[in-house]
Design a protein around this motif. Structure first.
Motif, PDB file in Angstrom:
ATOM      1  N   CYS A 130      13.845-102.392  -0.058  1.00 58.72           N
ATOM      2  CA  CYS A 130      13.779-101.887  -1.606  1.00 58.72           C
ATOM      3  C   CYS A 130      13.460-103.482  -3.116  1.00 58.72           C
ATOM      4  N   THR A 131      12.853-102.920  -3.741  1.00 60.37           N
ATOM      5  CA  THR A 131      13.331-104.359  -5.110  1.00 60.37           C
ATOM      6  C   THR A 131      13.515-103.619  -6.200  1.00 60.37           C
ATOM      7  N   CYS A 132      14.872-103.949  -6.718  1.00 67.73           N
ATOM      8  CA  CYS A 132      15.177-103.116  -7.456  1.00 67.73           C
ATOM      9  C   CYS A 132      15.613-104.950  -8.856  1.00 67.73           C
ATOM     10  N   GLY A 133      16.350-103.627 -10.070  1.00 69.61           N
ATOM     11  CA  GLY A 133      16.487-105.233 -11.046  1.00 69.61           C
ATOM     12  C   GLY A 133      17.443-106.066 -11.241  1.00 69.61           C
ATOM     13  N   GLY A 134      18.652-105.258  -9.820  1.00 69.61           N
ATOM     14  CA  GLY A 134      20.364-105.713  -9.835  1.00 69.61           C
ATOM     15  C   GLY A 134      20.794-105.159  -8.865  1.00 69.61           C
ATOM     16  N   VAL A 163      15.907-106.708  -2.135  1.00 74.15           N
ATOM     17  CA  VAL A 163      14.926-107.502  -3.179  1.00 74.15           C
ATOM     18  C   VAL A 163      15.051-107.332  -4.339  1.00 74.15           C
ATOM     19  N   GLN A 164      16.130-108.763  -5.353  1.00 78.40           N
ATOM     20  CA  GLN A 164      15.867-108.480  -6.596  1.00 78.40           C
ATOM     21  C   GLN A 164      14.643-109.230  -7.413  1.00 78.40           C
ATOM     22  N   MET A 165      14.336-107.888  -7.828  1.00 78.85           N
ATOM     23  CA  MET A 165      13.253-108.589  -9.233  1.00 78.85           C
ATOM     24  C   MET A 165      13.780-108.853 -10.420  1.00 78.85           C
ATOM     25  N   PRO A 166      12.806-109.358 -11.421  1.00 77.78           N
ATOM     26  CA  PRO A 166      12.400-108.578 -12.902  1.00 77.78           C
ATOM     27  C   PRO A 166      12.022-106.827 -12.715  1.00 77.78           C
ATOM     28  N   LEU A 218      13.868-115.564  -9.596  1.00 77.95           N
ATOM     29  CA  LEU A 218      13.809-114.632  -8.138  1.00 77.95           C
ATOM     30  C   LEU A 218      12.400-114.632  -8.098  1.00 77.95           C
ATOM     31  N   PHE A 219      11.513-114.643  -8.485  1.00 75.42           N
ATOM     32  CA  PHE A 219      10.620-114.911  -7.779  1.00 75.42           C
ATOM     33  C   PHE A 219      10.305-116.109  -6.229  1.00 75.42           C
ATOM     34  N   ASP A 220      11.667-117.252  -6.662  1.00 69.59           N
ATOM     35  CA  ASP A 220      12.008-118.721  -6.080  1.00 69.59           C
ATOM     36  C   ASP A 220      12.448-117.712  -5.230  1.00 69.59           C
ATOM     37  N   ASN A 221      13.604-117.040  -5.092  1.00 70.99           N
ATOM     38  CA  ASN A 221      14.936-116.807  -4.319  1.00 70.99           C
ATOM     39  C   ASN A 221      13.470-115.322  -3.404  1.00 70.99           C
ATOM     40  N   TRP A 222      12.775-114.830  -3.924  1.00 75.33           N
ATOM     41  CA  TRP A 222      12.395-113.770  -3.210  1.00 75.33           C
ATOM     42  C   TRP A 222      10.869-114.660  -2.133  1.00 75.33           C
TER      43      TRP A 222
END
Ligand SMILES: Cc1cc2nc3c(=O)[nH]c(=O)nc-3n(C[C@H](O)[C@H](O)[C@H](O)COP(=O)(O)O)c2cc1C
Length: 278
Positions: free
Chosen positions: A86-90, A116-119, A133-137
């Motif tokens: 799942c992607t989330c904002g926080g 996965v935290q995303m914007p 966040l993109f780099d972390n992903w």
């Protein structure tokens, strides 16, 4: 040879970008969940199934209604290796755990689930933070790939019991705040959350910058928008993904929301990627 299928749902491209990266790494087929919703049941001969989706309302269940319905329709699940991302904002709360329960009720077993935290697409995020966040992903993608490739099981990025107990009153507060807000904007009072949510599109409207281009109708994954005499009309089976608002090329769509109005879509995802191809 193993067959991998990556099913995804996405409003503003974060989950599509994640799903596409995973499919690329695992040589999997990318399949939009929204393209399958008229099917009674969903059966596949794939050995590996990935489900990628955004967190919606972590204080309630966290899983968009369309993804819940998809997971309930899955059949033939015995002995498949199933992963969820799942992607989330926080904050994803118990989203992964909740999806695991649905998969189980469909006769399958969630082997692993990641957050996965995303914007966020509902809160403003600085450009610097987005890049982080993109780099972390990209780093996490490597980990997930190794994990899945080895068919490991048991890693669940979900909320543990102590946190559940601590957060219970906060969740209760947000749940009732969300429900009250939904009742207000949908002009309905006695419906449960799942029935109110599709009506929340009553808040959307277009301003004078609308050029009747029809982008909103094309990107809506559930065909909830019709263009009638040059105006966008929402059909009240909304899934609240915010694709219409965020992909409008003129920023002409608005709708009072619990948060400030932001415009966002994942930079690597183009509008044409969002339009269902099957
Ligand atoms: C209706 C709605 C509810 C959301 N609720 C949460 C939430 O509870 N927690 C969170 O961290 N992010 C929440 N978000 C943010 C999204 O999960 C996040 O931006 C996600 O990556 C968007 O994915 P997408 O671009 O694939 O649609 C919410 C977004 C929407 C539209």
């Amino acid at each position: 040879m193993n067959k991998t299928e990556i099913y995804y749902f996405s409003g503003t491209g974060n989950s599509l970008a994640v799903a596409r990266d995973i499919a690329g790494k695992t040589n999997g087929k990318l399949i939009p969940i929204a393209s399958l919703m008229d099917k009674e049941s969903i059966k596949t001969d794939a050995d590996v199934i990935g489900i990628v989706f955004p967190v919606h309302f972590a204080s309630i269940k966290g899983i968009p209604g369309i993804v819940q319905r998809f997971a309930k329709k899955l059949g033939n699940m015995n002995s498949k290796y199933v992963i969820a991302v799942c992607t989330c904002g926080g904050f994803s709360g118990s989203t992964i755990e909740n999806l695991g329960k649905i998969i189980q009720s469909s006769g399958g077993k969630l082997a692993t689930g990641f957050t996965v935290q995303m914007p966020s697409n509902i809160e403003a995020v600085s450009e610097e933070e987005k890049q982080k966040l993109f780099d972390n992903w990209k780093k996490k993608l490597e980990f997930i790939y190794e994990y899945v490739n080895a068919r490991n099981e048991g890693e669940f990025e979900t909320m543990g019991l102590p946190l559940k107990i601590i957060l219970a009153p906060i969740f209760f507060y947000y749940k009732s705040k969300t429900l009250n807000f939904f009742k207000k904007i949908s002009n309905s009072s006695d419906l449960p959350f799942d029935e109110l949510l599709p009506l929340t599109d009553r808040r959307f409207y277009t301003d004078e910058n609308c050029e009747s281009c029809g982008t909103c109708a094309r990107v809506c994954p559930v065909n909830n928008i019709k263009i009638v005499e040059g105006r966008s009309e929402w059909q009240h089976h909304c899934v609240e993904c915010l694709a219409c608002l965020n992909w409008c090329p003129n920023g002409a769509i608005h709708g009072k929301w619990m948060f400030e109005e932001v415009r966002y879509h994942h930079p690597e995802i183009k509008m044409s990627d969002m339009i269902l191809k099957n």
